[in-house]
Design a protein around this motif. Sequence first.
Motif, short mmCIF file in Angstrom:
data_model
loop_
_atom_site.label_atom_id
_atom_site.label_comp_id
_atom_site.label_asym_id
_atom_site.label_seq_id
_atom_site.Cartn_x
_atom_site.Cartn_y
_atom_site.Cartn_z
N LYS A 1 0.82 -1.20 0.00
CA LYS A 1 0.00 0.00 0.00
C LYS A 1 0.86 1.26 0.00
O LYS A 1 0.56 2.25 -0.70
N ALA A 2 1.96 1.24 0.77
CA ALA A 2 2.86 2.39 0.84
C ALA A 2 3.48 2.68 -0.52
O ALA A 2 3.63 3.84 -0.93
N GLU A 3 3.87 1.61 -1.24
CA GLU A 3 4.44 1.80 -2.57
C GLU A 3 3.43 2.43 -3.52
O GLU A 3 3.74 3.36 -4.27
N LYS A 4 2.21 1.93 -3.46
CA LYS A 4 1.17 2.48 -4.34
C LYS A 4 0.91 3.95 -4.00
O LYS A 4 0.82 4.80 -4.90
N ASN A 5 0.83 4.27 -2.71
CA ASN A 5 0.58 5.65 -2.30
C ASN A 5 1.69 6.58 -2.77
O ASN A 5 1.44 7.71 -3.20
N THR A 6 2.93 6.10 -2.68
CA THR A 6 4.07 6.90 -3.13
C THR A 6 3.96 7.20 -4.61
O THR A 6 4.14 8.34 -5.05
N LEU A 7 3.67 6.19 -5.41
CA LEU A 7 3.55 6.38 -6.85
C LEU A 7 2.39 7.30 -7.20
O LEU A 7 2.49 8.13 -8.12
N VAL A 8 1.28 7.19 -6.48
CA VAL A 8 0.14 8.06 -6.72
C VAL A 8 0.49 9.52 -6.38
O VAL A 8 0.13 10.45 -7.09
N GLN A 9 1.20 9.72 -5.28
CA GLN A 9 1.61 11.07 -4.90
C GLN A 9 2.50 11.69 -5.96
O GLN A 9 2.31 12.86 -6.36
N VAL A 10 3.49 10.94 -6.43
CA VAL A 10 4.41 11.46 -7.44
C VAL A 10 3.65 11.75 -8.73
O VAL A 10 3.85 12.80 -9.36
#
Length: 909
Positions: free
Chosen positions: A43-52
């Motif tokens: 989930k953290a990886e997905k959130n990071t990519l969405v933020q970027v």
Amino acid sequence: MVSKNNFAPVWVETDYPDQVIDVGEVTLGEDCRNKMSDASKRKAEKNTLVQVACALLNSGGGIIVAKSKNKDYNYTTDGIGLDLELGFGDLVKPSLIQDHFSFLQQGIGLLIFVKTWCAGLANDESTNARICSAESHLYKRSGTSAIQIAPTEAAELLQKKKKETKKNRDRQEEPPAKRPLLSSSNQNIEMPNPVKLFCSKEYVRLGETLGFGEDMHVEFKSFEKETSVKKRLSDTLPKYISAFANTDGGFLLIGVNDKTKKVVGCGKDENPSDIENEVDKAFRKVIPVHCAHCEKQENCKYSLKIINVLGESDVHCGFILALEINKFCCVVFSENPDSWKMDGKNIKSLEAGEWLEMMTGTDPVIDQLCQGFEKELSMSAAPPQCKPVYGLKGSARLDALQNTLFPVQTDGINGRPETLCTEMFAKYPNLENIMKPEGVRGVLIMSRSWAVDLDQEKNDEVVFDALLISENSPPTLYTVVQESKPDLWKHARLTAFQLKQKLVNLGGYPGMICVIPKVLECHSGALIPREIRHSDFNLDVCYPDSYGSPDIEALLRSLVIVLLSFRSCVSDQLGCEFLNLLTAEQFDILHSKYYFKNFRKVFVHGLPGTGKTVIAAQLMRKIKITLHCKTEEILYICENQPLRRFMEKQDISQCVTRLTFMREDFSMVKHIVVDEAQNFRKDEDDKDWYKKAKKISKNGVFWIFLDYFQTSHTEYNSLPQFEDQNPIVCLTVGVRNGSSIHDFIIQKMRNIVSSWFSEREVRMKDHMEELCNNANCAHTFSGKFKTLKKTQSEIIDFVILTIQTLFSQGHSCKDIAILCCTKEECVKYYSPLLLQLRKKKKVNFAQADDTDKNSIVFDSIRRFSGLERNIVFVMNPVVHKYQQEIGENLLLSAASRARTQLYVLYEKQ
């Protein structure tokens, strides 16, 4: 919901002329994600990519670099993974993923190409919000629920609040006898009696059934099984505070079962004062945002009643928390929105106020204020960073400017500007064939420095740049150099990057766009290989095919905005920034015809309203970045204080009047720009300003802007004789004044030419006559011109009545100037006008020095020289006998200050 964790992505310099964000190693592909045992990491990886992705979408687009943890990763078979696909999909709704993202595998990594977000139509039925967001964290009541407002609804909510505020304010301003009774819909909701009665109790019985249920104004929560009511309050309250405050206010009753409506109590072991503190903390945690129109500027209000819950034998069984939340005047966020943008090389989370300002940004309402403008680029159909762009009504529109400056032929490449292309290809013949491919249509646009054109520092190692925009190929920027030197490729990449960013964020190009840099050796025409970078993930400059088919005409229109736009001086009057466009004539002077490295000294003869001061400001900006100057090394000189103060606010150069220039030493100055030079005079000690300025700028730039038609005195102005002014640049296209005002100005110019010059000034008279013959108006907007002859008292009455009418039409004091020929005339009209106007409406008069204040400017024609306002009243423009030879000049000067309306008022003798 996207978390607000601190994340690792970093902005990296690569061979891509783009914003590149490296997110490090992530798990890519559906199968690999299914094998991951740690759901929180996934989930953290997905959130990071969405933020970027969100940050790049809001900042002109770019590239995400993701390295796969799986060494066998294959994008073709594995994809990006369902969770990431859903994350990107939710981010760009209602658009499709492929509308904003392209994917390209390189080794075991994945390049994610992100196209800019755009507020234009996402598909045939819907429109995007102004900026991209994952979550708004704005809530409203819908029936018995608190629901999150979609980003696209934020502007609608704010508009509704504005209307309510205006309606209430208008009611309050009405006389009491005429004011109708306010209905409950115009105030905080008057709650039903059962709710009020219940909240007034000191205690209630466990299991008691309430005589009312949930509705839009009432919400039940039990919390009976919560071990820590304080923690639950901290997590839950902000959402409900936002929902009730953004709708009609209401009650949140905690300790009541929402299904049975029975009292269950909560927080049995909690201290009431701790609960009160937690509620107070929640109200301090939410983010109230006031709009510009709001006068209250207060926090969200509430009241809390803690009611004891008693069981059998009056045993304490907990509490009912009866929380009344008042309706808020503007909007309340539960927390900052989940929305990001690039801030330099960093990813920045948008705060609620900034997010709301960007989300609700609209084009300025200019119908009454600037009737001579029409829209060229609207915020409602542009990327998030864009400002609205307006051109002159009836002038060369954006597509016409593009066809004039950068025409696209039916076949072949068209070189522009022709003079520079001819000069450079003659000097470097081996370049012509390389930069003119056959079989495609497009435009090759040369510049002595594209970096300077984009407001970047000039690299003196660059001979020139050429931008090729053609079909079936991304734009290519050729940087031509004498020899290969370190950092030239870096300069080429940065220039290409800045050009791409400005085409999107300033020019409003909404498509997939990249600019490919290439470096050429000028004599051989050979490509200079790019520097080889040694890294774990080496990037080749290779964009997906989707970037290879730009809309040439749309791209060139965006380029016109990039090169010709400047901040409108009307922005300050509106309180919001928007851009105007230079005319082709102004652009030609600044960018090609008279390049100041070749023409260090130039005399610019500009007719009234042709934008001399605008060009002077743009010129100083070019000097600063082309010649690597500090602010104190450039000097702007004018005759009057008001114009000096106006230019000083632009923070480009030192700004002084002629008197200050003659008194002080300017040892740091290398370049001088003189404005309104026809009104300069010799110093009282017979010192010559021109000789001093020429000496100081002997190795620098010395441009003199003047207009003999606006001469305001009869003394010697120290300028060289007309025959000795060389080279002379002429500005003949009027841009400031409505066409009816422009026609009046032309009439006065012809009167001046016919009577002002003596026999020994024949050459100058011929020159001025030629300027008159070449004069034309850049637009078809008529404006309003009226000349009247009345008694003094009738003039005063007319001005007062006209100003009252202007106020009723939406104009403000900032739009109006009242100008007199002499100080005596100012004294004669000042008091009677101000006294009568203040009886009708609260107004203030200000001198020309304070033209940025919301006051009517009341001053002399001479002191208002170089400035402008929408509406100008010229009071009795009759000069003394000793000034008669410049009477027409003064009247012309006053008339040229008016953008849209001009009233020339003569006194009856």
